[in-house]
Design an enzyme around this catalytic site. Structure first.
Site, short mmCIF file in Angstrom:
data_model
loop_
_atom_site.label_atom_id
_atom_site.label_comp_id
_atom_site.label_asym_id
_atom_site.label_seq_id
_atom_site.Cartn_x
_atom_site.Cartn_y
_atom_site.Cartn_z
N SER A 156 -2.18 130.08 57.71
CA SER A 156 -2.18 130.77 56.43
C SER A 156 -3.35 131.75 56.38
CB SER A 156 -2.26 129.74 55.29
OG SER A 156 -1.91 130.32 54.07
N ASP A 320 9.38 128.94 55.87
CA ASP A 320 8.21 129.54 55.21
C ASP A 320 8.61 130.91 54.67
OD1 ASP A 320 5.77 130.65 54.49
OD2 ASP A 320 4.78 130.24 56.39
N HIS A 353 5.99 126.92 53.61
CA HIS A 353 4.67 127.31 54.12
C HIS A 353 3.78 126.09 54.36
CE1 HIS A 353 1.27 129.86 54.89
NE2 HIS A 353 0.58 129.32 53.91
N ASP A 354 3.92 125.09 53.52
CA ASP A 354 3.13 123.86 53.64
C ASP A 354 3.32 123.15 54.97
OD1 ASP A 354 1.44 123.61 51.56
OD2 ASP A 354 2.61 122.14 50.43
#
Lengths: 377, 377
Positions: A156, A320, A353-354
């Site tokens: 990220s 994501d 995304h996590d």
């Protein structure tokens, strides 16, 4: 506490005691008395060639692994990945992580005291960039007497710091790992950050950044809830929550949380304000918005990576949508056009995304393999 | 004003003067003195079989086409689609559109005066559902003495109203057009609405819904900005804004709008608060969250449509991620399993959810064809 680095201590490195030593920022301003809070795990070997710099994401900290005390209930934010026998194997590598400047977990940020006024910076803190964060880390590198990083790794925003390191200090890195990241913040990501900041700055308790007794927790919680949606995927939300009601048989016909997903978001917002600062949120999201690898290269990603020799591991996650696989593929394509040795994997995951925090199994194996292949003891 | 319906007048239909005539809601509560603001275009034929009900989206109104006065600068919200010779051809059809209950554009909503107290309802207004909105429209249908709608058509929330009409009054409709919609609100959509409402309810000027002199415009603007991101697509934002700066050569190193996209969002928020009410935003988004075609059918979409005979035109847009094509396909699949005559088209567009307002060319042709095929003069 088996299989962890155990109890770890926070360390501080301060520099910039005078003008000559100040941190010069992209904005042209400079910071004095800069503190970097950092942690290290494992041992630097005699050749000093086993040091790995791990970068945290927007709301992360230097506390990657282990515990701060016996009573600590939660380990560091990437404890699954960092420890003896883990992907970032502390039996082999010397791991360093520092809290970014602008942050609120020990490093100098907007809530720090300005040495020139004796008061908190708040909004007088200069707007910083990802490159400024990297520049500060370079000072830490010199302080630790590390001639070259074996690896710089992060996901990220951490991945943005990785890319910036490659651009700014290519000869100080052996190889890098860029996970779930992007060569520049997209207008959609900029837009989400804008709304999050609006929510903070509209909270009357924010008080133009000068809050003291009352914290702008409503605004910050709302910003976090919004961001949190972008960290999940539609599918993961379907699986995790669907349209399940929270302790209700039927709709409550009101505006408090009826759905599980609403209750979950509320909880995420509430716990976040206990650990994160509102002004830091403004500064760090702004740094992410400004991030653009191609800014000095006429918007051309190929040009940006033209002279890069650093080996890359690039990882994206199929679901994501904040920093989608297409962004990682742009990086990979540009690197390959410069004949950089790049390993790319798009991990199939519904975590959105996590996933970079949750897919420790697959991600860990990839990283282990990449590091093994590149670390010549 | 060529090729438009010209100057149009708003009309009002009020019902529920006494208990016997009240609107009974899904919540079990009831509304007295309900006003529906509506507009009509074209002429109802002698057979009364050319009436089309158009449904507006979350922030729409009864004003679909034409102008309210000579000085009116903007026509109705779907003026491209409704008028002489247009898809909804006012030379052939009698078009009706009513503002939903809960709204703020003439129909009874939370800002209306409660006839039982003489004061505004505000949060004492009952939480309404899509089915409640439809139930009110059915009263209007009877008032207008329309035995059967030729078509009920709408996009986004309008599409939800379309589906609800089919479930609740299947023998009162010949065919329907459901555009860019979903059989139930997904947890992601519920989550975005939650954050939008939080932003309104955290605005101190909202005052628990009792604002009078000061309007909670910051909160409502933030909610709108957030929603607006979900109406666009990543690609449309890339094309429209990219990372272009707004009247700047370099980053301004501050938190005001630097990027075009930020300035655009700010403008969207500001203009929205001039035309929409904060409490209505709460009520209508809640109605959307509660919407679930399968609620009375054990979550089974096939069962929900089991006895439906109504012809369908279903349209989705390739880049719509708020109500993505997968949702439309679920509707189509369930309808086909009941042998319903359904025409489905996924229009290739980069406009995201907003495409239902912007792709008038392609959408118009589809609708023209569908209506022509089904209207036997």
């Amino acid at each position: 506490m088996t299989n962890t680095v155990g109890i770890v201590k926070e360390k501080d490195f301060t520099f910039g005691k005078n003008e000559d030593d100040a941190l010069i920022l992209d904005s042209g301003k400079r910071l004095l008395d800069v503190n970097l809070r950092y942690e290290t795990y494992g041992t630097l070997n005699k050749s000093r060639n086993n040091a790995i710099l791990i970068q945290h994401a927007l709301t992360g900290s230097a506390h990657v692994a282990g515990y701060h005390s016996e009573n600590d209930r939660k380990p560091g934010w990437w404890n699954d990945m960092v420890g003896p026998g883990k992907a970032f194997d502390t039996d082999k590598y010397f791991i360093v992580c520092s809290n970014c400047i602008g942050g609120c977990s020990g490093s100098t940020g907007p809530r720090s005291v300005n040495p020139e006024t004796g008061k908190r910076y708040n909004l007088s803190f200069p707007v910083i960039t990802i490159a400024d964060m990297v520049r500060a880390q370079y000072r830490l590198m010199k302080h630790l007497n590390i001639p070259k990083w074996l690896t710089v790794a992060g996901g990220s925003m951490g991945g943005m710091l990785v890319l910036q390191w490659v651009l700014d200090y290519p000869d100080k890195i052996d190889n890098v790992i860029a996970i779930a990241t992007s060569p520049k913040h997209s207008p959609q990501a900029i837009a989400f950050n804008w709304v999050g900041r609006e929510s903070i700055m509209n909270d009357p308790r924010w008080d133009n950044g000068n809050y003291e007794d009352e914290f702008p927790e409503n605004g910050l919680a709302t910003a976090r809830m919004l961001a949190h949606i972008t960290y999940l995927s539609e599918k993961s939300m379907d699986i995790k929550f669907g349209r399940k009601l929270r302790k209700l048989k039927n709709y409550a016909y009101n505006f408090s949380h009826n759905f599980e997903v609403e209750s979950y978001l509320e909880y995420q917002g509430q716990t976040f304000v206990e650990r994160f600062d509102a002004n830091s949120y403004l500064y760090i999201t702004r740094a992410m918005d400004y991030f653009d690898v191609t800014a000095d290269f006429d918007g051309d990603l190929n040009k940006a990576f033209e002279n890069i020799k650093t080996k890359f591991l690039v990882v994206s996650f199929s679901s994501d949508w904040l920093y989608p696989p297409t962004e990682s593929r742009k990086i990979v394509k540009a690197l390959r056009s410069s004949n950089v040795d790049v390993t790319y994997c798009n991990i199939d995951s519904h975590y959105g995304h996590d996933a970079f925090l949750l897919e420790a199994g697959t991600l860990g194996k990839l990283i282990t393999g990449f590091l093994d292949a590149n670390y010549l003891t």
